[in-house]
Scaffold this motif. Structure first.
Motif, PDB file in Angstrom:
ATOM      1  N   ASP A 298       0.834  -1.207   0.000  1.00  0.00           N
ATOM      2  CA  ASP A 298       0.000   0.000   0.000  1.00  0.00           C
ATOM      3  C   ASP A 298       0.868   1.257   0.000  1.00  0.00           C
ATOM      4  OD1 ASP A 298      -2.335   1.644   0.335  1.00  0.00           O
ATOM      5  OD2 ASP A 298      -1.856   1.763   2.472  1.00  0.00           O
ATOM      6  N   GLU A 299       1.888   1.291   0.860  1.00  0.00           N
ATOM      7  CA  GLU A 299       2.764   2.454   0.914  1.00  0.00           C
ATOM      8  C   GLU A 299       3.556   2.623  -0.377  1.00  0.00           C
ATOM      9  OE1 GLU A 299       2.883   4.765   3.112  1.00  0.00           O
ATOM     10  OE2 GLU A 299       1.547   3.828   4.582  1.00  0.00           O
ATOM     11  N   LEU A 300       3.991   1.513  -0.953  1.00  0.00           N
ATOM     12  CA  LEU A 300       4.718   1.597  -2.226  1.00  0.00           C
ATOM     13  C   LEU A 300       3.829   2.143  -3.332  1.00  0.00           C
ATOM     14  CD1 LEU A 300       6.772  -1.734  -2.182  1.00  0.00           C
ATOM     15  CD2 LEU A 300       7.675   0.603  -2.002  1.00  0.00           C
ATOM     16  N   ALA A 301       2.550   1.784  -3.310  1.00  0.00           N
ATOM     17  CA  ALA A 301       1.619   2.308  -4.312  1.00  0.00           C
ATOM     18  C   ALA A 301       1.499   3.822  -4.196  1.00  0.00           C
ATOM     19  CB  ALA A 301       0.257   1.639  -4.152  1.00  0.00           C
ATOM     20  N   VAL A 302       1.407   4.316  -2.956  1.00  0.00           N
ATOM     21  CA  VAL A 302       1.348   5.769  -2.753  1.00  0.00           C
ATOM     22  C   VAL A 302       2.647   6.413  -3.210  1.00  0.00           C
ATOM     23  CG1 VAL A 302       1.099   7.601  -1.027  1.00  0.00           C
ATOM     24  CG2 VAL A 302      -0.281   5.542  -0.844  1.00  0.00           C
ATOM     25  N   ASP A 303       3.786   5.773  -2.888  1.00  0.00           N
ATOM     26  CA  ASP A 303       5.078   6.301  -3.330  1.00  0.00           C
ATOM     27  C   ASP A 303       5.154   6.395  -4.847  1.00  0.00           C
ATOM     28  OD1 ASP A 303       6.052   6.532  -0.741  1.00  0.00           O
ATOM     29  OD2 ASP A 303       6.986   4.551  -0.751  1.00  0.00           O
ATOM     30  N   LEU A 304       4.678   5.364  -5.523  1.00  0.00           N
ATOM     31  CA  LEU A 304       4.748   5.359  -6.990  1.00  0.00           C
ATOM     32  C   LEU A 304       3.885   6.455  -7.593  1.00  0.00           C
ATOM     33  CD1 LEU A 304       4.713   1.506  -7.730  1.00  0.00           C
ATOM     34  CD2 LEU A 304       6.625   3.098  -8.036  1.00  0.00           C
TER      35      LEU A 304
ATOM     36  N   ALA B 219      12.996  20.209  24.471  1.00  0.00           N
ATOM     37  CA  ALA B 219      12.752  19.408  25.672  1.00  0.00           C
ATOM     38  C   ALA B 219      12.118  18.060  25.359  1.00  0.00           C
ATOM     39  CB  ALA B 219      11.851  20.187  26.638  1.00  0.00           C
ATOM     40  N   SER B 220      11.643  17.870  24.127  1.00  0.00           N
ATOM     41  CA  SER B 220      10.977  16.615  23.774  1.00  0.00           C
ATOM     42  C   SER B 220      11.330  16.222  22.339  1.00  0.00           C
ATOM     43  CB  SER B 220       9.457  16.743  23.943  1.00  0.00           C
ATOM     44  OG  SER B 220       8.818  15.533  23.600  1.00  0.00           O
ATOM     45  N   PRO B 221      12.581  15.832  22.097  1.00  0.00           N
ATOM     46  CA  PRO B 221      12.976  15.498  20.724  1.00  0.00           C
ATOM     47  C   PRO B 221      12.368  14.207  20.210  1.00  0.00           C
ATOM     48  CG  PRO B 221      14.765  14.999  22.242  1.00  0.00           C
ATOM     49  CD  PRO B 221      13.709  15.700  23.043  1.00  0.00           C
ATOM     50  N   TRP B 222      11.872  13.330  21.108  1.00  0.00           N
ATOM     51  CA  TRP B 222      11.366  12.033  20.667  1.00  0.00           C
ATOM     52  C   TRP B 222       9.840  12.009  20.586  1.00  0.00           C
ATOM     53  CZ3 TRP B 222      15.263   9.893  18.601  1.00  0.00           C
ATOM     54  CH2 TRP B 222      16.541  10.100  19.123  1.00  0.00           C
ATOM     55  N   ILE B 223       9.142  12.409  21.644  1.00  0.00           N
ATOM     56  CA  ILE B 223       7.677  12.367  21.608  1.00  0.00           C
ATOM     57  C   ILE B 223       7.137  13.469  20.696  1.00  0.00           C
ATOM     58  CG2 ILE B 223       5.551  12.517  22.942  1.00  0.00           C
ATOM     59  CD1 ILE B 223       7.169  10.033  23.536  1.00  0.00           C
ATOM     60  N   ALA B 224       7.473  14.719  20.986  1.00  0.00           N
ATOM     61  CA  ALA B 224       7.011  15.810  20.122  1.00  0.00           C
ATOM     62  C   ALA B 224       7.637  15.716  18.736  1.00  0.00           C
ATOM     63  CB  ALA B 224       7.338  17.155  20.770  1.00  0.00           C
ATOM     64  N   GLY B 225       8.879  15.242  18.692  1.00  0.00           N
ATOM     65  CA  GLY B 225       9.568  15.179  17.410  1.00  0.00           C
ATOM     66  C   GLY B 225       8.943  14.232  16.413  1.00  0.00           C
ATOM     67  N   HIS B 226       8.292  13.155  16.888  1.00  0.00           N
ATOM     68  CA  HIS B 226       7.740  12.192  15.929  1.00  0.00           C
ATOM     69  C   HIS B 226       6.579  12.791  15.138  1.00  0.00           C
ATOM     70  CE1 HIS B 226       4.153  11.156  18.352  1.00  0.00           C
ATOM     71  NE2 HIS B 226       3.764  10.438  17.320  1.00  0.00           N
ATOM     72  N   TYR B 227       5.933  13.837  15.686  1.00  0.00           N
ATOM     73  CA  TYR B 227       4.898  14.530  14.908  1.00  0.00           C
ATOM     74  C   TYR B 227       5.510  15.241  13.702  1.00  0.00           C
ATOM     75  CZ  TYR B 227       1.500  13.934  18.744  1.00  0.00           C
ATOM     76  OH  TYR B 227       0.645  13.423  19.693  1.00  0.00           O
ATOM     77  N   CYS B 228       6.714  15.776  13.872  1.00  0.00           N
ATOM     78  CA  CYS B 228       7.389  16.418  12.744  1.00  0.00           C
ATOM     79  C   CYS B 228       7.551  15.442  11.586  1.00  0.00           C
ATOM     80  CB  CYS B 228       8.760  16.945  13.182  1.00  0.00           C
ATOM     81  SG  CYS B 228       8.728  18.183  14.487  1.00  0.00           S
ATOM     82  N   ASP B 229       7.970  14.222  11.907  1.00  0.00           N
ATOM     83  CA  ASP B 229       8.177  13.214  10.867  1.00  0.00           C
ATOM     84  C   ASP B 229       6.869  12.844  10.175  1.00  0.00           C
ATOM     85  OD1 ASP B 229      10.683  13.262  12.087  1.00  0.00           O
ATOM     86  OD2 ASP B 229      10.235  11.501  13.310  1.00  0.00           O
ATOM     87  N   GLU B 230       5.824  12.606  10.977  1.00  0.00           N
ATOM     88  CA  GLU B 230       4.558  12.143  10.417  1.00  0.00           C
ATOM     89  C   GLU B 230       3.901  13.211   9.553  1.00  0.00           C
ATOM     90  OE1 GLU B 230       3.376   8.887  13.888  1.00  0.00           O
ATOM     91  OE2 GLU B 230       2.231  10.753  13.721  1.00  0.00           O
ATOM     92  N   PHE B 231       3.895  14.462  10.025  1.00  0.00           N
ATOM     93  CA  PHE B 231       3.252  15.517   9.236  1.00  0.00           C
ATOM     94  C   PHE B 231       4.084  15.909   8.027  1.00  0.00           C
ATOM     95  CE2 PHE B 231       0.440  15.944  12.832  1.00  0.00           C
ATOM     96  CZ  PHE B 231      -0.741  16.432  12.277  1.00  0.00           C
ATOM     97  N   ALA B 232       5.403  15.860   8.156  1.00  0.00           N
ATOM     98  CA  ALA B 232       6.250  16.178   7.005  1.00  0.00           C
ATOM     99  C   ALA B 232       5.961  15.235   5.847  1.00  0.00           C
ATOM    100  CB  ALA B 232       7.719  16.113   7.399  1.00  0.00           C
ATOM    101  N   GLU B 233       5.780  13.950   6.153  1.00  0.00           N
ATOM    102  CA  GLU B 233       5.485  12.980   5.102  1.00  0.00           C
ATOM    103  C   GLU B 233       4.037  13.061   4.654  1.00  0.00           C
ATOM    104  OE1 GLU B 233       6.406   8.300   4.071  1.00  0.00           O
ATOM    105  OE2 GLU B 233       6.454   8.967   6.155  1.00  0.00           O
TER     106      GLU B 233
ATOM    107  N   ASP C  26       1.219  12.233   1.121  1.00  0.00           N
ATOM    108  CA  ASP C  26      -0.134  11.661   1.153  1.00  0.00           C
ATOM    109  C   ASP C  26      -1.196  12.637   0.657  1.00  0.00           C
ATOM    110  OD1 ASP C  26       1.586  10.037   2.618  1.00  0.00           O
ATOM    111  OD2 ASP C  26       0.010   9.316   3.929  1.00  0.00           O
ATOM    112  N   MET C  27      -1.184  13.864   1.186  1.00  0.00           N
ATOM    113  CA  MET C  27      -2.207  14.834   0.781  1.00  0.00           C
ATOM    114  C   MET C  27      -2.033  15.248  -0.677  1.00  0.00           C
ATOM    115  SD  MET C  27      -4.447  15.523   3.184  1.00  0.00           S
ATOM    116  CE  MET C  27      -5.058  17.194   3.017  1.00  0.00           C
ATOM    117  N   VAL C  28      -0.797  15.286  -1.146  1.00  0.00           N
ATOM    118  CA  VAL C  28      -0.545  15.592  -2.562  1.00  0.00           C
ATOM    119  C   VAL C  28      -1.144  14.510  -3.449  1.00  0.00           C
ATOM    120  CG1 VAL C  28       1.266  15.840  -4.304  1.00  0.00           C
ATOM    121  CG2 VAL C  28       1.519  16.950  -2.068  1.00  0.00           C
ATOM    122  N   VAL C  29      -0.955  13.251  -3.059  1.00  0.00           N
ATOM    123  CA  VAL C  29      -1.516  12.142  -3.831  1.00  0.00           C
ATOM    124  C   VAL C  29      -3.045  12.197  -3.813  1.00  0.00           C
ATOM    125  CG1 VAL C  29      -1.783   9.629  -3.878  1.00  0.00           C
ATOM    126  CG2 VAL C  29       0.480  10.638  -3.571  1.00  0.00           C
ATOM    127  N   ARG C  30      -3.635  12.424  -2.651  1.00  0.00           N
ATOM    128  CA  ARG C  30      -5.101  12.504  -2.559  1.00  0.00           C
ATOM    129  C   ARG C  30      -5.633  13.598  -3.466  1.00  0.00           C
ATOM    130  NH1 ARG C  30      -6.709  10.488   3.420  1.00  0.00           N
ATOM    131  NH2 ARG C  30      -8.827  10.674   2.588  1.00  0.00           N
TER     132      ARG C  30
END
Length: 487
Positions: free
Chosen positions: A43-49, A208-222, A227-231
């Motif tokens: 599924d992810e590869l399909a979105v990537d393609l 102060a929160s590079p791991w918990i708060a930081g993971h939102y940066c990764d998810e929204f950046a992608e 994802d939204m571009v493909v949609r």
């Protein structure tokens, strides 16, 4: 001198039934997880393609502004800001929005509750501005975010009747948001031909929160670069992120007709913003994902702080999973075009992904015990088979590819250091997803049994404008863009 033995004696015991059973369980869990991880990977590869095809064709390029974009609006635009226990951030948010958006045709409606005197006091302390409206709910809070938004909407309708001026655009924001100066004009222009506009969301890194708060940066950046571009480009419905998005008045009117109601937001829904975005498409409206960079190269996006501790993050994502996966299935169903079915499957797969992740992490716990049991002869090896070996190799390759993609998207927005962190904190997002899915299932079952739907609101203590962002270069860039930050 005696010679050394040619072989060492081995000691083994009969296979222990319990340990042999665990070996079988390990094998079955491995097969279960491998099959589902392969499905998710495809599924992810399909979105990537699709994204790569769009990217190579030039249709996914991000335009760049050549000058400031803050011209007067084509009609009256209102910003709806629900606030519960937001006394620490609502003042800076409103001041920054008023400063960034000087347009006369702007109104900011802040909805608060009668039993939240601190938030009311924070709003009362602001300098008088005719563009600000404070709406005090006649019910004690917290209700739900949608209920608060509906109270604001009723106040807007009352002001329309009094002034005989009809609102052109309704814009959603949260009390902790930091808006971009160009966002209002860009959304206003896009509404000339669209009914719903969504801008990207940019979580701010927190030292102060590079791991918990930081993971939102990764998810929204992608999500907001892929994802939204493909949609958008496959013509699927665009969900609203609840912030940095604008609805045309005609879209709201169609939603009211579809609901057979006088209120546009479903008070019984935990993700009313997501639902409204899809309803724009279902009622015949056109949706646009607007990804633009300003004259300094910064993304025109809504900046905000996301939860910085595990408990708050799990609570927030519980609401997302409950609202999107469970309520979305119940309320919106599957009657839509093929592209929309694909995207809704992706939206609602959260609980299943969490189940597979839980199985995988259980394997991590069982693996050392099974290895020791096999070494001691207490359990017999269960043959993996060619299929399982192929699935494991495929999943490993896809995992490497996924981590590379995650690092690329994060690095493009936040730099090389955050790109490396994106790889390291990939498991953090997985653990939070598992915990949130478990709580969401419990909450959903409780509501089905007649329990009360609760707004598990995230209380924000610091506004983005009240703290240094992420290093001297970004602070300088923010000052250059007239965004107030602490020195």
């Amino acid at each position: 001198m005696s010679s050394l033995p040619t072989s060492w004696p081995t000691f083994s015991w009969p296979a222990h039934p319990a340990l042999q059973w665990l070996a079988v369980v390990e094998h079955e869990l491995l097969l279960f997880a491998a099959i589902w991880f392969a499905i998710f990977a495809i599924d992810e590869l399909a979105v990537d393609l699709v994204w790569l095809r769009i990217r190579l064709s030039g249709r996914a390029s991000t335009p760049r502004l050549t000058q400031p974009c803050n011209s007067e609006l084509n009609g009256l635009a209102v910003v709806l800001v629900p606030a519960w226990l937001e006394s620490r951030v609502i003042g800076p948010m409103v001041r920054h929005a008023m400063q960034s958006w000087p347009q006369r045709n702007l109104r900011i409606y802040v909805g608060c509750y009668r039993n939240d005197p601190a938030t009311i006091a924070a709003l009362s302390s602001l300098a008088p501005d005719p563009r600000l409206r404070v709406v005090v709910h006649d019910r004690d809070g917290p209700t739900t975010k949608a209920d608060c938004l509906n109270r604001i909407y009723r106040a807007i309708c009352e002001d329309e009747r009094r002034s005989a001026v009809r609102v052109r655009a309704l814009i959603l924001h949260d009390a902790e948001d930091m808006v971009h100066p160009a966002a209002l004009t860009l959304m206003d222009r896009a509404l000339d031909t669209a009914d719903f506009v969504q801008l990207p969301v940019r979580p701010e890194p927190q030292r102060a929160s590079p791991w918990i708060a930081g993971h939102y940066c990764d998810e929204f950046a992608e999500a907001h670069a892929r994802d939204m571009v493909v949609r958008h480009h496959i013509g699927a419905a665009l969900p609203s992120a609840g912030v940095g998005c604008a609805f045309s008045r005609r879209a709201i009117d169609r939603i009211l007709v579809a609901r057979s109601s006088n209120e546009p937001f479903a008070a019984e829904c935990l993700t009313e913003d997501y639902e409204c975005g899809l309803l724009v498409h279902e009622t015949g409206g056109r949706s646009v994902f607007l990804r633009v960079r300003d004259q300094y190269g910064a993304l025109v996006a809504t900046r905000e702080f996301f939860p910085s501790n595990l408990v708050a993050s799990v609570r927030q994502k519980t609401r997302w999973v409950h609202g999107i996966a469970f309520q979305g299935w119940d309320r919106l169903g599957w009657k839509c075009a093929a592209g929309d079915v694909w995207m809704r499957l992706r939206d609602r797969r959260g609980p299943l992904v969490a189940l597979v992740l839980a199985a995988a992490y259980l394997l991590v716990v069982l693996w050392p015990l099974i290895v020791l049991a096999k070494f001691a002869g207490l359990a017999q090896t269960v043959e993996d088979g060619l299929l399982l070996k192929a699935l494991l190799a495929f999943n490993l390759a896809c995992l490497v590819w996924r981590l590379v993609m995650r690092a690329v998207f994060t690095g493009r927005e936040y730099g090389a250091v955050e790109a490396v962190r994106a790889v390291l904190r990939f498991p953090v997002g997985n653990v939070i997803a598992v915990l949130a899915a478990r709580r969401a299932i419990t909450a959903y079952v409780r509501v089905l049994a007649g329990g009360r739907l609760r707004w598990e609101h995230t209380v924000h203590h610091v506004h983005v404008s009240q703290t240094a962002i992420d290093g001297p270069s970004q602070i300088a860039s923010a000052k250059e863009r007239s965004i107030p930050v602490a020195a």
